[in-house]
Design a protein around this motif. Sequence first.
Motif, mmCIF file in Angstrom:
data_model
loop_
_atom_site.group_PDB
_atom_site.id
_atom_site.type_symbol
_atom_site.label_atom_id
_atom_site.label_comp_id
_atom_site.label_asym_id
_atom_site.label_seq_id
_atom_site.Cartn_x
_atom_site.Cartn_y
_atom_site.Cartn_z
ATOM 1 N N SER A 51 0.845 -1.202 0.000
ATOM 2 C CA SER A 51 0.000 0.000 0.000
ATOM 3 C C SER A 51 0.876 1.245 0.000
ATOM 4 O O SER A 51 0.598 2.214 -0.720
ATOM 5 C CB SER A 51 -0.911 0.022 1.233
ATOM 6 N N TYR A 52 1.956 1.219 0.800
ATOM 7 C CA TYR A 52 2.857 2.373 0.834
ATOM 8 C C TYR A 52 3.537 2.543 -0.538
ATOM 9 O O TYR A 52 3.706 3.668 -1.012
ATOM 10 C CB TYR A 52 3.902 2.196 1.935
ATOM 11 N N ALA A 53 3.873 1.399 -1.166
ATOM 12 C CA ALA A 53 4.488 1.458 -2.509
ATOM 13 C C ALA A 53 3.519 2.107 -3.504
ATOM 14 O O ALA A 53 3.929 2.951 -4.316
ATOM 15 C CB ALA A 53 4.858 0.055 -2.980
ATOM 16 N N PHE A 54 2.232 1.736 -3.397
ATOM 17 C CA PHE A 54 1.232 2.315 -4.328
ATOM 18 C C PHE A 54 1.091 3.817 -4.081
ATOM 19 O O PHE A 54 0.961 4.601 -5.028
ATOM 20 C CB PHE A 54 -0.128 1.625 -4.155
ATOM 21 N N ILE A 55 1.125 4.195 -2.791
ATOM 22 C CA ILE A 55 1.022 5.627 -2.450
ATOM 23 C C ILE A 55 2.248 6.375 -2.991
ATOM 24 O O ILE A 55 2.122 7.456 -3.573
ATOM 25 C CB ILE A 55 0.871 5.810 -0.912
ATOM 26 N N CYS A 56 3.417 5.757 -2.829
ATOM 27 C CA CYS A 56 4.654 6.366 -3.365
ATOM 28 C C CYS A 56 4.517 6.545 -4.872
ATOM 29 O O CYS A 56 4.878 7.566 -5.432
ATOM 30 C CB CYS A 56 5.863 5.472 -3.099
ATOM 31 N N ARG A 57 4.002 5.495 -5.491
ATOM 32 C CA ARG A 57 3.854 5.501 -6.947
ATOM 33 C C ARG A 57 2.933 6.640 -7.404
ATOM 34 O O ARG A 57 3.207 7.304 -8.398
ATOM 35 C CB ARG A 57 3.274 4.146 -7.348
#
Lengths: 227, 266
Positions: A212-218
Amino acid sequence: MFEFLEKNTSVNTNIETVGFIIALVCLIRDKNWFWRGMVLYLFITCLTELIGLHIKKLYLADMAHVHPNIWIYNILLIFQAAFISVMFQHLLSRYIDSKLIIICGLALLGVLYVYEVFDHGVFVKHNLTTTTMSVLFVVYSLYYFYHVLRDDRYLSLWHDASFWWVAGILLFYFGSIASVLYFQMLATISLHARTTYPIYRILIIMLYGCWSYAFICRKWLSPGLKT
Amino acid sequence: MVIAGFKDLDINELVLTTTLIFLIAPAFLLLYIFIYNRRKKRHIEEKEQMRENFEAEVVKTQMEVQEQTMQTIGADLHDNIGQLLSLTSFTLGSIELDDPEKARGKINAAIDLTSRSIKEMRLLGRLLQGEQLIGMGLPDAIRQEVKWAEKSGQYQVTCLIDEELPAQNNPDKDLIIFRILQEALNNIIKHAGATQINIKLMYTGGQLTLHINDNGSGFNLNGQMPAQSGMGLYNMRKRAEIVGGRVNIESAQGEGASITIYIPYP
């Protein structure tokens, strides 16, 4: 409403659903097909979990005529292997051409899967394929991090979607190796006494937390990497 | 039942412990990557700082070279060309037309003085042209310099330039190398009284080597090191060191001089 949710969901499905919603919000308009594919993968995962939960209820009600829900997770295994391998191929392409490695890995998993289908059918957990897949994903993750370390360029890791996505995979699959390895021994003890469920819950929280954090970063923190 | 309970506990503990170990390992790995990445950032910043310092040094050197060039021009105009022209003017002014024989001698002296002034003016012109010449690349600038030296007819100049020079040049270093060459040639022309000048430019293992030697009067190395006029031998060394290079000077009274400059390149 709450009663319905309580009856038809579990902690795992809730975590996965939250992960899916975050992926939907963050990645649905992403220009990169590999990242956008994560939305579909998480949708398939959530759907499988919900169906699995439903089958489990049917099984507990009528153990004599209904098979346990393992077969649906065996089907999910195909999507898991395919989506995650393809994503690794995309992430490793930043450093090397990994097509051959990924294709070989997928071929190996395919052979093992077919072997297990013929060996014990679809109603028994494909433990060999699952273990091999976990090991492969751990190796891919370590290989990815090896390239991150070797890279002369500085990466803003706190905002690097790829890094967090791989970190989630490494924590989940490396952490779950113990449970997978002792699966046969754990199968001899009662369901309620097994520690694998809380362990899996923690691992799933780690995996979906990182993802989820990766998607937010993305979506918001690393716009330069979107294309 | 009790035995079975213990067995459950053992397996669960085993799985839990193994999982914890299997989780700690990647957690440490991620931590290590973060620490290493931060070091990488610091290293990149230090490298960038060093690069900026180096560029600042090069700019400073260029400014100094330019300043010294202007000083040389100023000093030459005042002390040399100015004196020559004054003497010319004085000589021409002192001509007595009644005495044609004496007048011819003075006119010839004035012509000689004017020729020397022109020669000095050309030397100064070359100094001003340096940056334009280097725009053509170091090998062509050296060739131009050789042509200029050959034009006087007093020197036999051989020039060998390595054809394997790197495709990517470094204009800052080129200018400094070229200025050192100009200074060396000026010294030969003004002080050495040489008839043969050899120039060789080579490139091997990331290093540019410029070798200049002559068959002139040479000089005593011990007495010549500090800056005496213009750039001087001392300044040649200083300039080469700023771009990470070094200068090797060999000479002896009556045996000519040899200057070799080694510069990491590009």
